[in-house]
Scaffold this motif. Structure first.
Motif, PDB file in Angstrom:
ATOM      1  N   HIS A   8       0.254  -6.260   0.968  1.00  0.00           N
ATOM      2  CA  HIS A   8      -0.835  -6.930   1.618  1.00  0.00           C
ATOM      3  C   HIS A   8      -1.519  -8.091   1.216  1.00  0.00           C
ATOM      4  O   HIS A   8      -1.603  -8.363  -0.120  1.00  0.00           O
ATOM      5  CB  HIS A   8      -2.302  -5.923   1.683  1.00  0.00           C
ATOM      6  N   CYS A  58       0.881  -1.221   0.070  1.00  0.00           N
ATOM      7  CA  CYS A  58      -0.048   0.103  -0.054  1.00  0.00           C
ATOM      8  C   CYS A  58       0.639   1.000   0.107  1.00  0.00           C
ATOM      9  O   CYS A  58       2.087   1.087  -0.278  1.00  0.00           O
ATOM     10  CB  CYS A  58      -0.884   0.212   1.236  1.00  0.00           C
ATOM     11  N   CYS A  98      -2.223   2.125   6.877  1.00  0.00           N
ATOM     12  CA  CYS A  98      -3.028   2.641   5.819  1.00  0.00           C
ATOM     13  C   CYS A  98      -4.630   2.175   6.417  1.00  0.00           C
ATOM     14  O   CYS A  98      -5.456   2.863   5.542  1.00  0.00           O
ATOM     15  CB  CYS A  98      -2.869   1.871   4.675  1.00  0.00           C
ATOM     16  N   CYS A 131      -1.585  -2.407   9.773  1.00  0.00           N
ATOM     17  CA  CYS A 131      -0.904  -1.214   8.983  1.00  0.00           C
ATOM     18  C   CYS A 131      -1.312   0.144   9.223  1.00  0.00           C
ATOM     19  O   CYS A 131      -2.731   0.220   9.461  1.00  0.00           O
ATOM     20  CB  CYS A 131      -1.310  -2.073   7.805  1.00  0.00           C
TER      21      CYS A 131
END
Ligand SMILES: [Zn+2]
Length: 340
Positions: A273, A266, A330, A328
């Motif tokens: 991922h 990402c 993100c 994560c």
């Protein structure tokens, strides 16, 4: 935080994701056991019954699917699908061999259905959104014409399910990966000014050589983003070198074509991922086949939870990786695999 293609899936709570994985795993095991002679035989021999697999942790009771066993099956039975084909052959959308040149002896043949393609298109949409693709962007994608990856861009009027270009509203330029194509990639890039290119490292080097011949800097081609599609996970150093040379943002997409696996990092660039609503990834010791702990390096093993054509369960790949299950930044909850 960047945009997410499918937030309800990509940012799903872990517990919910585990539930879905368990449900899909049982369903997929039942599917392959009753349709793929290779798996029926493999599981009978191992003495494990499907009822013994109650959750994800039980998966390791099942033997690994190894390339050499599939090749032996092909030789013994004469079945080009190595006993893995789960649908009538005329339901396949495409059949392809390994992404190798020249074609190896007893190659592993993979067949995808339209439903398989539709799921992979969704995965690619998630990946491209991680790379910051917007509707109206022009992207260059280099791959062999026969690769399933190429078919992800083909319009729905040729097939049944929509293509990634249609669902994202992007304009794809697909080109063949051959050395002679580098000047063509160059000319197309100058003419159409794509903001993103999907290519492997060697093609990008050929493209840089063309730039040198014409006496322009690679960055003058204007790519904002480069996705390096490789059959291994690149090190941070490798992606940084490419980024510095091209003055572009670099992502790494890992391709395990024969199990329909395309995973990418990402915008935080801290590992690739794994779409856990579609795959179960494990890391094992290559010699013993035993699972290793999170953060330890080993070989990537992939169970495909969605494929209808030639799915593989616990497929031992040549990819070296380590697992990171920490959240994560993100916002996606799906775990990540990292280079050694
Ligand atoms: Zn992330």
């Amino acid at each position: 935080m960047g945009r997410i293609w499918s937030p309800q899936i990509e940012s799903m709570k872990r517990e919910q994701l585990e539930e879905i994985k368990t449900y899909l795993l049982k369903k997929q095991l039942n599917y392959v056991y009753h349709r793929a002679p290779f798996y029926k035989e493999l599981y009978k021999k191992s003495g494990v019954k499907l009822d013994d697999i109650k959750n994800i942790n039980d998966l390791e009771k099942l033997p690994l699917t190894k390339l050499k066993d599939l090749q032996a099956e092909m030789k013994q039975t004469g079945d080009e699908y190595s006993g893995r084909l789960c649908v009538p052959e005329n339901e396949l959308l495409a059949v392809y061999g390994p992404n190798q040149h020249p074609m190896p002896e007893n190659p592993l043949i993979t067949g995808i259905t339209d439903s398989d393609r539709n799921t992979i298109v969704q995965h690619l949409a998630r990946n491209l959104m991680m790379a910051g693709v917007y509707s109206g962007d022009t992207i260059q994608s280099l791959c062999w014409a026969w690769e399933p990856f190429n078919r992800l861009y083909m319009a729905a009027n040729l097939l049944i399910s929509p293509s990634v270009s249609e669902i994202l509203g992007i304009i794809p330029i697909t080109l063949e990966i051959i050395t002679l194509e580098a000047p063509r990639t160059f000319s197309t890039a100058r003419l159409l000014k794509p903001s993103l290119i999907i290519a492997d490292t060697s093609h990008l080097m050929q493209l840089a050589a063309v730039c040198q011949q014409i006496k322009i800097l690679p960055e003058e081609l204007g790519y904002k983003t480069i996705i390096l599609k490789e059959q291994r996970i690149l090190s941070d150093k490798e992606t940084k070198e490419v980024g510095d040379r091209w003055k572009a943002k670099v992502h790494n997409m890992l391709e395990v074509q024969d199990n329909m696996f395309y995973m990418m990092d990402c915008e935080k660039h801290k590992g690739l991922h794994i779409w856990e609503d579609a795959f179960i990834a494990e890391i094992v010791d290559e010699k013993t086949g035993e699972k290793v702990g999170d953060g330890e390096a080993g070989k990537l093993v992939i169970t495909n939870l969605f494929a209808k054509g030639t799915p593989m369960i616990r497929y031992l790949t040549k990819v070296t990786a380590k697992m990171d299950r920490t959240p994560c930044d993100c916002g996606r909850t799906h775990s990540r695999i990292k280079p050694q």
